[in-house]
Design a protein around this motif. Structure first.
Motif, PDB file in Angstrom:
ATOM      1  N   GLN A   1     -21.356  92.587  74.928  1.00  0.00           N
ATOM      2  CA  GLN A   1     -20.208  92.808  74.047  1.00  0.00           C
ATOM      3  C   GLN A   1     -20.591  92.317  72.644  1.00  0.00           C
ATOM      4  O   GLN A   1     -20.244  91.205  72.238  1.00  0.00           O
ATOM      5  CB  GLN A   1     -18.984  92.052  74.576  1.00  0.00           C
ATOM      6  CG  GLN A   1     -18.476  92.553  75.922  1.00  0.00           C
ATOM      7  CD  GLN A   1     -17.906  93.956  75.834  1.00  0.00           C
ATOM      8  OE1 GLN A   1     -17.009  94.222  75.051  1.00  0.00           O
ATOM      9  NE2 GLN A   1     -18.431  94.858  76.639  1.00  0.00           N
ATOM     10  N   PRO A   2     -21.327  93.150  71.891  1.00  0.00           N
ATOM     11  CA  PRO A   2     -21.846  92.665  70.602  1.00  0.00           C
ATOM     12  C   PRO A   2     -20.779  92.253  69.608  1.00  0.00           C
ATOM     13  O   PRO A   2     -20.986  91.296  68.847  1.00  0.00           O
ATOM     14  CB  PRO A   2     -22.688  93.836  70.082  1.00  0.00           C
ATOM     15  CG  PRO A   2     -22.458  94.977  70.991  1.00  0.00           C
ATOM     16  CD  PRO A   2     -21.855  94.461  72.251  1.00  0.00           C
ATOM     17  N   GLU A   3     -19.626  92.916  69.601  1.00  0.00           N
ATOM     18  CA  GLU A   3     -18.579  92.505  68.642  1.00  0.00           C
ATOM     19  C   GLU A   3     -18.141  91.078  68.907  1.00  0.00           C
ATOM     20  O   GLU A   3     -18.006  90.265  67.975  1.00  0.00           O
ATOM     21  CB  GLU A   3     -17.372  93.445  68.732  1.00  0.00           C
ATOM     22  CG  GLU A   3     -17.605  94.795  68.091  1.00  0.00           C
ATOM     23  CD  GLU A   3     -16.323  95.610  67.968  1.00  0.00           C
ATOM     24  OE1 GLU A   3     -15.223  95.033  68.106  1.00  0.00           O
ATOM     25  OE2 GLU A   3     -16.424  96.826  67.723  1.00  0.00           O
TER      26      GLU A   3
ATOM     27  N   SER B   1     -25.621 100.641  65.957  1.00  0.00           N
ATOM     28  CA  SER B   1     -25.471 102.106  65.868  1.00  0.00           C
ATOM     29  C   SER B   1     -26.650 102.743  65.145  1.00  0.00           C
ATOM     30  O   SER B   1     -26.579 103.893  64.714  1.00  0.00           O
ATOM     31  CB  SER B   1     -24.172 102.461  65.127  1.00  0.00           C
ATOM     32  OG  SER B   1     -23.053 101.986  65.827  1.00  0.00           O
ATOM     33  N   SER B   2     -27.748 102.015  65.049  1.00  0.00           N
ATOM     34  CA  SER B   2     -28.882 102.482  64.243  1.00  0.00           C
ATOM     35  C   SER B   2     -29.868 103.316  65.058  1.00  0.00           C
ATOM     36  O   SER B   2     -29.943 103.219  66.285  1.00  0.00           O
ATOM     37  CB  SER B   2     -29.631 101.280  63.652  1.00  0.00           C
ATOM     38  OG  SER B   2     -30.251 100.519  64.688  1.00  0.00           O
TER      39      SER B   2
ATOM     40  N   VAL C   1     -18.241  91.342  57.769  1.00  0.00           N
ATOM     41  CA  VAL C   1     -19.693  91.305  58.024  1.00  0.00           C
ATOM     42  C   VAL C   1     -19.979  91.781  59.446  1.00  0.00           C
ATOM     43  O   VAL C   1     -20.926  92.539  59.694  1.00  0.00           O
ATOM     44  CB  VAL C   1     -20.250  89.886  57.780  1.00  0.00           C
ATOM     45  CG1 VAL C   1     -21.724  89.799  58.179  1.00  0.00           C
ATOM     46  CG2 VAL C   1     -20.073  89.494  56.312  1.00  0.00           C
ATOM     47  N   MET C   2     -19.147  91.344  60.390  1.00  0.00           N
ATOM     48  CA  MET C   2     -19.313  91.781  61.785  1.00  0.00           C
ATOM     49  C   MET C   2     -19.297  93.301  61.873  1.00  0.00           C
ATOM     50  O   MET C   2     -20.152  93.909  62.515  1.00  0.00           O
ATOM     51  CB  MET C   2     -18.204  91.190  62.657  1.00  0.00           C
ATOM     52  CG  MET C   2     -18.291  91.554  64.140  1.00  0.00           C
ATOM     53  SD  MET C   2     -17.590  93.171  64.574  1.00  0.00           S
ATOM     54  CE  MET C   2     -15.857  92.852  64.293  1.00  0.00           C
ATOM     55  N   GLY C   3     -18.327  93.927  61.223  1.00  0.00           N
ATOM     56  CA  GLY C   3     -18.219  95.390  61.249  1.00  0.00           C
ATOM     57  C   GLY C   3     -19.451  96.062  60.674  1.00  0.00           C
ATOM     58  O   GLY C   3     -19.956  97.045  61.228  1.00  0.00           O
ATOM     59  N   ASP C   4     -19.921  95.510  59.554  1.00  0.00           N
ATOM     60  CA  ASP C   4     -21.128  96.078  58.933  1.00  0.00           C
ATOM     61  C   ASP C   4     -22.330  95.955  59.859  1.00  0.00           C
ATOM     62  O   ASP C   4     -23.102  96.904  60.028  1.00  0.00           O
ATOM     63  CB  ASP C   4     -21.431  95.365  57.606  1.00  0.00           C
ATOM     64  CG  ASP C   4     -20.456  95.754  56.500  1.00  0.00           C
ATOM     65  OD1 ASP C   4     -19.670  96.707  56.696  1.00  0.00           O
ATOM     66  OD2 ASP C   4     -20.477  95.085  55.448  1.00  0.00           O
ATOM     67  N   LEU C   5     -22.495  94.779  60.477  1.00  0.00           N
ATOM     68  CA  LEU C   5     -23.656  94.551  61.340  1.00  0.00           C
ATOM     69  C   LEU C   5     -23.600  95.390  62.614  1.00  0.00           C
ATOM     70  O   LEU C   5     -24.636  95.836  63.125  1.00  0.00           O
ATOM     71  CB  LEU C   5     -23.781  93.068  61.687  1.00  0.00           C
ATOM     72  CG  LEU C   5     -24.146  92.152  60.515  1.00  0.00           C
ATOM     73  CD1 LEU C   5     -24.094  90.689  60.938  1.00  0.00           C
ATOM     74  CD2 LEU C   5     -25.525  92.490  59.937  1.00  0.00           C
TER      75      LEU C   5
END
Length: 198
Positions: A16-18, A39-40, A29-33
């Motif tokens: 659960q990365p979030e 999602s990369s 920052v969490m959303g950006d990461l």
């Protein structure tokens, strides 16, 4: 049914990365990461075994230099979020005791899977594994399922695959493998009981 095939992330180990990122970073920052890392294309290339963690760090920090330290920290430490989903791990022991053959079929990075094998003893219960990075194939590509069947001489009709992603279950079913779709948090024991596996 003779063979029980397990996905790893969100079936045997929590992924659960979030939730993990929120321990260290604010919401923005969490959303950006989440987007930058998980999602990369690099994340997919890690699963495919085309690159290693240091390659991903180099590539992503070049693309997103303002997040250099954060990307480096997350990619060097993300496996710590992968803790056992104990109820499901307990069922692995139970299934082994009942005489089932157990296998892993998972999209996973090369370095990370070795870390998991060293960190958690229950992986020794498995009779075999097909890991995406070793095969340069990811689920739901049917070829990765065929590798498992062929390598361990498994009959699809004697096998059941447990995964949290419906697309991965559907791909297994096209090859005649039975499936349990197990969204995160669902009760695996009741699903196994319905099929009279335990």
């Amino acid at each position: 049914m003779k063979n029980i095939i397990f996905d790893i992330g969100n079936v045997l180990l929590d992924f659960q990365p979030e939730k993990y990122l929120r321990q260290y970073f604010n919401e923005s920052v969490m959303g950006d990461l989440m987007t930058i890392i998980f999602s990369s294309d690099e994340w997919i290339d890690l699963d495919l075994g085309h690159i290693m963690i240091q390659d991903a760090i180099q590539s992503l920090t070049l693309k997103h230099p303002h997040y250099h330290d954060e990307i480096t920290f997350v990619l060097n430490n993300w496996t710590h979020m992968m803790v056992p989903l104990q109820k499901n791990v307990d069922l692995v022991y139970k299934l082994k005791d009942k005489g089932y053959s157990l296998y892993l079929l998972s999209n996973f990075h090369s370095e990370a899977i070795l870390t998991m094998y060293q960190r958690y003893d229950f992986f020794k219960l498995f009779d075999g594994a097909v890991i995406s990075a070793d095969e340069h194939l990811v689920k739901p590509d049917e070829r990765i399922y065929q590798k498992l069947l062929e390598r361990y001489t498994l009959l699809p009709e004697e096998s059941i695959f447990i995964d949290d992603m419906l697309a991965n279950i559907n791909a297994a079913k096209t090859l005649g493998i039975n499936g349990i779709h197990l969204p995160y948090g669902n009760d695996l024991k009741s699903e196994l009981e319905k099929l009279k596996i335990i």
